[in-house]
Motif scaffolding. Structure first.
Motif, PDB file in Angstrom:
ATOM      1  N   MET A  93       2.305  10.824 -19.419  1.00 38.18           N
ATOM      2  CA  MET A  93       0.949  11.179 -18.993  1.00 38.18           C
ATOM      3  C   MET A  93       0.083  11.617 -20.173  1.00 38.18           C
ATOM      4  SD  MET A  93       1.530  12.963 -15.242  1.00 38.18           S
ATOM      5  CE  MET A  93       3.166  13.670 -15.402  1.00 38.18           C
ATOM      6  N   TRP A 147      -0.834   8.531 -22.266  1.00 38.37           N
ATOM      7  CA  TRP A 147      -1.805   7.758 -21.488  1.00 38.37           C
ATOM      8  C   TRP A 147      -3.202   8.369 -21.604  1.00 38.37           C
ATOM      9  CZ3 TRP A 147      -0.916   7.480 -15.439  1.00 38.37           C
ATOM     10  CH2 TRP A 147      -2.024   6.901 -14.813  1.00 38.37           C
ATOM     11  N   VAL A 150       6.979   2.578 -20.125  1.00 41.16           N
ATOM     12  CA  VAL A 150       6.691   3.100 -18.788  1.00 41.16           C
ATOM     13  C   VAL A 150       7.478   2.321 -17.738  1.00 41.16           C
ATOM     14  CG1 VAL A 150       4.891   3.427 -17.049  1.00 41.16           C
ATOM     15  CG2 VAL A 150       4.430   3.973 -19.468  1.00 41.16           C
ATOM     16  N   CYS A 165       4.584   6.280 -12.964  1.00 41.24           N
ATOM     17  CA  CYS A 165       4.660   5.015 -13.711  1.00 41.24           C
ATOM     18  C   CYS A 165       3.864   3.919 -13.001  1.00 41.24           C
ATOM     19  CB  CYS A 165       6.118   4.589 -13.879  1.00 41.24           C
ATOM     20  SG  CYS A 165       7.085   5.662 -14.982  1.00 41.24           S
ATOM     21  N   TYR A 179       0.235   4.311 -13.664  1.00 44.87           N
ATOM     22  CA  TYR A 179      -0.167   3.769 -14.970  1.00 44.87           C
ATOM     23  C   TYR A 179      -0.359   2.258 -14.893  1.00 44.87           C
ATOM     24  CZ  TYR A 179      -0.242   2.524 -19.877  1.00 44.87           C
ATOM     25  OH  TYR A 179      -0.616   1.994 -21.102  1.00 44.87           O
ATOM     26  N   GLU A 180       0.514   1.589 -14.178  1.00 44.58           N
ATOM     27  CA  GLU A 180       0.376   0.141 -14.026  1.00 44.58           C
ATOM     28  C   GLU A 180      -0.934  -0.204 -13.318  1.00 44.58           C
ATOM     29  OE1 GLU A 180       5.173  -0.924 -13.776  1.00 44.58           O
ATOM     30  OE2 GLU A 180       3.962  -0.803 -11.946  1.00 44.58           O
ATOM     31  N   ARG A 238      -3.809   0.206 -15.797  1.00 41.49           N
ATOM     32  CA  ARG A 238      -3.925  -0.896 -16.744  1.00 41.49           C
ATOM     33  C   ARG A 238      -4.577  -2.125 -16.089  1.00 41.49           C
ATOM     34  NH1 ARG A 238       0.325  -3.378 -19.103  1.00 41.49           N
ATOM     35  NH2 ARG A 238      -0.894  -3.789 -20.997  1.00 41.49           N
ATOM     36  N   ALA A 290      -4.440   3.352  -8.286  1.00 38.42           N
ATOM     37  CA  ALA A 290      -3.763   4.214  -9.249  1.00 38.42           C
ATOM     38  C   ALA A 290      -3.928   5.682  -8.865  1.00 38.42           C
ATOM     39  CB  ALA A 290      -4.321   3.970 -10.653  1.00 38.42           C
ATOM     40  N   VAL A 319      -3.985  13.737 -14.077  1.00 35.70           N
ATOM     41  CA  VAL A 319      -4.102  12.274 -14.120  1.00 35.70           C
ATOM     42  C   VAL A 319      -4.927  11.771 -12.951  1.00 35.70           C
ATOM     43  CG1 VAL A 319      -2.799  10.127 -13.846  1.00 35.70           C
ATOM     44  CG2 VAL A 319      -2.023  11.849 -15.471  1.00 35.70           C
TER      45      VAL A 319
END
Length: 694
Positions: free
Chosen positions: A488, A491, A515, A573, A576-577, A580, A587, A635
């Motif tokens: 985190m 990121w 990740v 995780c 995060y995907e 992206r 997310a 996050v």
């Protein structure tokens, strides 16, 4: 052995008589026996001359074993032959203490972990047993005990700091009842605390952390601002050593000789003049020799040891360090139970950490059943590997001659009873039948469903995440939290390159692949932890309320930490995907799920904090589940700012507002933004993302 047809009997009115001086250690042991007697019979014990139990030192005719700390039971006829009298005979002070505690266990029925397992002995009117003489067996290991290290839960359990006698008494009592005779009572606690004094008053040998040789004050704490260099300030270092020796010279001490840098690191990091292996080894050798000489000025025949830990072991094996012949050389596992050098960041040399053939003198072991390393260690949960693995490693160490000393990292005690009992068996016998031990341990703690519970303990070791190629590369509870917080942080700092702090686990991969690696590891383990949780819940339905409560505190809470940790790591995780892919609302949902999943682990700790365990886990500062939750919450707030700013209304309007309202609503009546949890729940349903609020 003398065996009488008449039985030895003890009741509430039985009388105890001490034919010894009531030293502080013996008085502490007697207080334990007196409490145990009252718990069993409902009345405090009597003391007098017409005794049923006589406590005394050994005489030649007793035939008591002659090694230190030995004891024996000898039965004799009482006055007019009307009763059998037990003579509880000790070779020395600790022999008497161990004899009293053996009496407590085998006669009064008090379990060594009675306090930590909440396991009171049964109430009785009378106890009768065969009057068979008994000799204690000599332990395999001469100096054996616990390093109460990374003990933050013990620190935070009660309001007072440093911890008071209320906290330390049950720790030291359990150690003595397990046959231990040595302790490091905590890590870098204030010298004003009671821990050292109480340990010695209870008869224990005290030893020291390898970063605090001789138990001396840290140089930079005593002399802030000065260069922590022995070559520059030998008189200041030696003054601290002398002060520590003078304070402890009349106690039972296993003196630790060592020289590391401040804060438990190589000294040359603060003193760069020592830029070769030869220079470093020469200084360590000279310092240890000097420490040894100073100790012998104050103490006759001192017991001394030196930790073959980290860089010191490497220098010693390379021939750069000389150790006086009668000093115990102590070898350490890597924190994960394997007798190899520990991992430092991403460097993992795995150099064998046992004496080589022909390495003379005395050797011992420092062994972790719990560990804290900011990577994958187990702190709040049991050792993740097979108990057979622990047995194999320690038996091999003994085979190599490292049996003079065994110091077991005991952490916070409560989560580690099974492995502490296992290692206590090993320091006594030198070998172990793991299945026999497990069955006996479970048989002591639970009154029914013992086979099923033993199976749960076996399944536990099968569920751990195997994060690397070695048999000891198994994840404890910290694996779900420290790497997650690293992920985190990397990121949110806007970095997409490899996170060097995760290379120890993933290898050198792009950050996105790192990740994904963590996600896949957690996902592969989730089903196993879930099934084990369901299995334990099913068994708990068949137990008494008392046994179910014990199984909850001893095992279920640990499984909940693994399961919630797996699920939290998967969720962050996945978030995060989504980030992206610029799927910010999705997310946001996954980051919210991470918050909820990690919170379920925190809830498991709170659920376990009932009765005497109230507040036990509030100082979870090492695994630090609350910190992980804060990271995940940050996050999701970040993601909401990215996609739902400035009014935190865009996602509601786009995904949740009825179509009939979207084009006719008035802003002055529809701009109250939903709280994060509520918005995440509604978006979770909208996107058909599996619910995680349990």
């Amino acid at each position: 052995m003398n065996t009488r047809k008449q039985q030895f009997m003890i009741t509430a009115s039985s009388i105890y008589h001490f034919q010894t001086e009531m030293s502080l250690p013996i008085r502490h042991a007697w207080q334990m026996i007196a409490r145990d007697h009252e718990t069993v019979f409902g009345k405090p014990p009597l003391q007098g001359d017409d005794a049923d139990v006589i406590v005394r030192y050994a005489e030649p005719e007793d035939g008591c074993p002659e090694w230190p700390e030995a004891f024996c039971f000898r039965y004799a006829d009482g006055a007019a032959g009307q009763k059998v009298v037990l003579h509880l005979v000790g070779r020395d002070e600790l022999g008497i203490i161990y004899g009293l505690l053996h009496f407590s266990h085998t006669v009064l029925g008090v379990d060594p972990f009675w306090y930590w397992a909440e396991l009171l002995p049964a109430r009785r009117e009378m106890i009768s047993l065969p009057a068979c003489d008994y000799n204690s067996a000599q332990p395999k290991v001469r100096y054996r005990g616990w390093f109460v290290n990374d003990e933050v839960c013990l620190i935070g359990w009660k309001e007072e700091y440093p911890p008071t006698e209320e906290v330390w008494l049950p720790v030291f009592e359990a150690l003595l009842r397990c046959g231990g005779n040595m302790v490091i009572p905590g890590t870098d606690l204030p010298k004003t605390g009671i821990h050292h004094k109480l340990a010695t008053e209870m008869g224990l040998w005290v030893t020291h952390h390898h970063a605090e040789p001789l138990g001396a004050e840290m140089f930079l704490r005593a002399y802030p601002g000065k260069q922590a260099s022995y070559s520059e300030h030998p008189e200041l270092f030696e003054g601290l050593w002398r002060a520590a020796i003078e304070k402890q010279q009349h106690d039972r001490i296993v003196w630790v000789l060592s020289f590391r840098g401040q804060g438990d690191k190589p000294f040359w990091e603060d003193d760069p003049a020592f830029d070769t292996l030869e220079k470093r080894g020469a200084l360590i050798s000279s310092v240890v020799q000097r420490q040894y000489g100073i100790v012998k000025e104050y103490v006759d025949d001192p017991v001394c040891c030196m930790a073959m830990y980290g860089e010191i072991a490497e220098l010693y094996k390379a021939g750069h360090i000389e150790v006086p012949a009668d000093i115990i050389k102590v070898w350490a596992d890597n924190g994960y139970g394997k007798m190899v050098s520990r991992r430092h960041g991403n460097l993992n040399l795995r150099v064998r950490a046992l004496p080589d053939q022909g390495d003379g003198g005395k050797h011992g072991v420092y062994y972790h059943v719990t560990f804290h390393d900011l990577q994958a260690s187990n702190h709040l949960t049991m050792f993740p590997g097979r108990p057979e693995f622990i047995a194999e490693e320690l038996e091999e160490a003994f085979h190599c001659g490292a049996s003079e000393y065994l110091l077991v990292n005991s952490g916070n005690i409560l989560p580690h009873l099974y492995t502490l009992d296992l290692t206590a068996w090993l320091w006594q016998d030198g070998t172990i039948d793991v299945e026999e031990h497990r069955n006996k341990f479970i048989g002591r703690l639970y009154s029914s469903q013992q086979g099923q519970i033993a199976g749960l303990y076996q399944q536990y070791a099968d569920c751990a995440i195997a994060y690397g190629p070695n048999e000891d590369d198994l994840a404890g509870d910290e694996f779900y939290h420290h790497p997650a917080r690293k992920i985190m942080g990397h990121w949110l700092r806007g970095k997409a390159d490899t996170d060097d702090s995760l290379v120890w686990a993933t290898g050198r991969l792009p950050f996105a692949e790192q990740v994904r690696w963590f996600k896949e590891k957690a996902a592969a383990a989730e089903a196993g932890w879930y099934q084990l949780r369901e299995n334990i819940r099913q068994v708990m339905k068949e137990l008494s309320e008392e046994d179910a409560r014990r199984l909850h505190v001893q095992l279920l809470v640990q499984i909940e930490l693994h399961l919630s940790g797996c699920r939290g790591l998967i969720a962050i995780c996945t978030a995060y995907e989504g980030f992206r892919a610029e799927l910010y609302p999705q997310a946001f949902v996954y980051a919210s799920q991470a918050v909820w999943r990690y919170k379920s682990g925190l809830h498991a700790l709170r659920e376990a904090e009932q009765g005497q365990w109230e507040h036990f886990y509030r100082a979870d500062w090492l695994t630090n589940i609350a910190n992980t939750i804060e990271h995940a919450d940050t996050v999701r707030k970040y993601l909401r700012v990215l996609g739902d700013s400035p009014d935190m209304f865009l996602w509601y309007k786009e995904y949740l507002m009825p179509e009939t309202e979207k084009y006719i609503y008035l802003e002055n009546t529809h701009r109250n933004p939903l709280p994060n949890d509520e918005l995440a729940c509604r978006l979770e349903k909208k996107f058909a993302i599996g619910s995680s609020r349990y």
